[in-house]
Design a protein around this motif. Structure first.
Motif, short mmCIF file in Angstrom:
data_model
loop_
_atom_site.label_atom_id
_atom_site.label_comp_id
_atom_site.label_asym_id
_atom_site.label_seq_id
_atom_site.Cartn_x
_atom_site.Cartn_y
_atom_site.Cartn_z
N SER A 1 33.70 -7.98 7.05
CA SER A 1 34.69 -8.35 6.02
C SER A 1 33.97 -9.09 4.89
O SER A 1 32.91 -9.70 5.09
N ASP A 2 34.59 -9.07 3.70
CA ASP A 2 34.00 -9.75 2.54
C ASP A 2 33.77 -11.23 2.86
O ASP A 2 32.73 -11.80 2.54
N GLU A 3 34.79 -11.85 3.48
CA GLU A 3 34.72 -13.31 3.73
C GLU A 3 33.59 -13.63 4.71
O GLU A 3 32.83 -14.57 4.51
N GLU A 4 33.47 -12.82 5.78
CA GLU A 4 32.42 -13.07 6.77
C GLU A 4 31.03 -12.88 6.12
O GLU A 4 30.10 -13.66 6.35
N ARG A 5 30.91 -11.87 5.29
CA ARG A 5 29.62 -11.61 4.63
C ARG A 5 29.24 -12.76 3.70
O ARG A 5 28.08 -13.17 3.64
N ALA A 6 30.25 -13.30 2.99
CA ALA A 6 29.96 -14.42 2.08
C ALA A 6 29.55 -15.66 2.88
O ALA A 6 28.61 -16.36 2.51
N HIS A 7 30.24 -15.92 4.01
CA HIS A 7 29.86 -17.07 4.85
C HIS A 7 28.42 -16.93 5.32
O HIS A 7 27.64 -17.87 5.28
N ARG A 8 28.07 -15.72 5.78
CA ARG A 8 26.70 -15.49 6.29
C ARG A 8 25.68 -15.69 5.19
O ARG A 8 24.61 -16.25 5.42
N ARG A 9 25.99 -15.18 3.97
CA ARG A 9 25.01 -15.29 2.88
C ARG A 9 24.81 -16.75 2.49
O ARG A 9 23.69 -17.18 2.22
N VAL A 10 25.91 -17.55 2.51
CA VAL A 10 25.77 -18.98 2.18
C VAL A 10 24.89 -19.66 3.23
O VAL A 10 23.97 -20.41 2.90
N ARG A 11 25.13 -19.35 4.52
CA ARG A 11 24.30 -19.96 5.59
C ARG A 11 22.83 -19.60 5.40
O ARG A 11 21.94 -20.42 5.54
N GLN A 12 22.59 -18.31 5.04
CA GLN A 12 21.21 -17.85 4.83
C GLN A 12 20.57 -18.58 3.64
O GLN A 12 19.42 -19.01 3.71
N ASN A 13 21.34 -18.74 2.56
CA ASN A 13 20.81 -19.44 1.38
C ASN A 13 20.49 -20.90 1.72
O ASN A 13 19.47 -21.43 1.27
#
Ligand code: DC
Length: 230
Positions: free
Chosen positions: A148-160
């Motif tokens: 989902s868009d929301e899950e992908r954004a959460h993952r990308r923030v954690r990665q950043n």
């Protein structure tokens, strides 16, 4: 054997590709890093993002290489023309620049040829947007990862946050992912889409380890079948 892993930004492609490669003893190719390196070079040289010809000339002239630590087949560094850009290609500026640069047909032609040359060299997990459709249409295993868009954004923030690069702001990251999805899916040449024979895995609900195990099992099944047929 080529394992193609495609899907939108933040679906977990890099994590999954590296872990699958490590488990199976394959090499790993991050094609997104190659488009990012060309975007970085275009910014350095002041090449306009709508100048297809000049962008293509850049992609043809500049050699993109990957650095490994001894004994580890998973690349840790990215270089363009010998200059290390590992961190420089993960900034918010490059997140924005890479969409128009990767939509330039001449850039795609040059980089697809490089990717095919690299992958011909052996067993590879190759991740990107058009690997199963354009770069390696005959890949033995094709996976299309989504979330989902929301899950992908959460993952990308954690990665950043882990890398201490790029935006830590969830709303900004979500907006950027949606913008890039739109750009990647609607461009004329090689838009982001699953190959007809790709296995679609939605990673929203699954731990990433489950997805990695599933892909490794599928790869082992494929190579056992191939051995039987040989
Ligand atoms: O996977 P990534 O987010 O690092 O990719 C950066 C950009 O490059 C992304 O916006 C889409 C583009 N890309 C592409 O067009 N084709 C590929 N095979 C890989 C990436």
């Amino acid at each position: 054997m080529i394992i193609a892993i495609d899907g939108p930004s933040g679906a977990g492609k890099s994590t999954v590709a590296k872990a699958v490669a490590k488990t199976l003893g394959f090499s790993c190719l991050d094609t997104g890093a190659m488009y990012r390196a060309i975007a970085w070079q275009a910014l350095q040289e002041g090449v306009a993002f709508d100048d297809n010809e000049s962008l293509g000339a850049l992609a043809l002239a500049k050699e993109i290489t990957f650095g490994h630590t001894a004994g580890d087949p998973i690349p840790k560094q990215v270089f363009i023309d010998g200059v290390e850009v590992t961190d420089a290609i993960r900034t918010t500026e490059i997140d924005k620049a890479v969409s128009p640069v990767s939509a330039a047909p001449a850039v795609r032609v040059a980089l697809v040829a490089q990717q095919q040359r690299i992958g011909q060299g052996g067993d590879y997990v190759v991740e990107g947007r058009d690997i199963g459709t354009v770069v390696f249409p005959d890949a033995e295993l094709k996976i299309f990862l989504t979330a989902s868009d929301e899950e992908r954004a959460h993952r990308r923030v954690r990665q950043n946050v882990d890398r201490n690069i790029g935006s830590f702001d969830y709303a900004e990251v979500l907006a950027d992912l949606k913008r890039r999805d739109e750009y990647d899916s609607s461009r004329e040449m090689s838009p982001l889409c699953a190959a007809d024979d790709a296995i679609i895995l939605d990673t929203t609900e699954y731990y990433i380890e489950v997805v990695i195990d599933k892909i490794c099992a599928l790869a082992k099944e494929k190579s056992a079948n191939e051995r039987q047929q040989a």
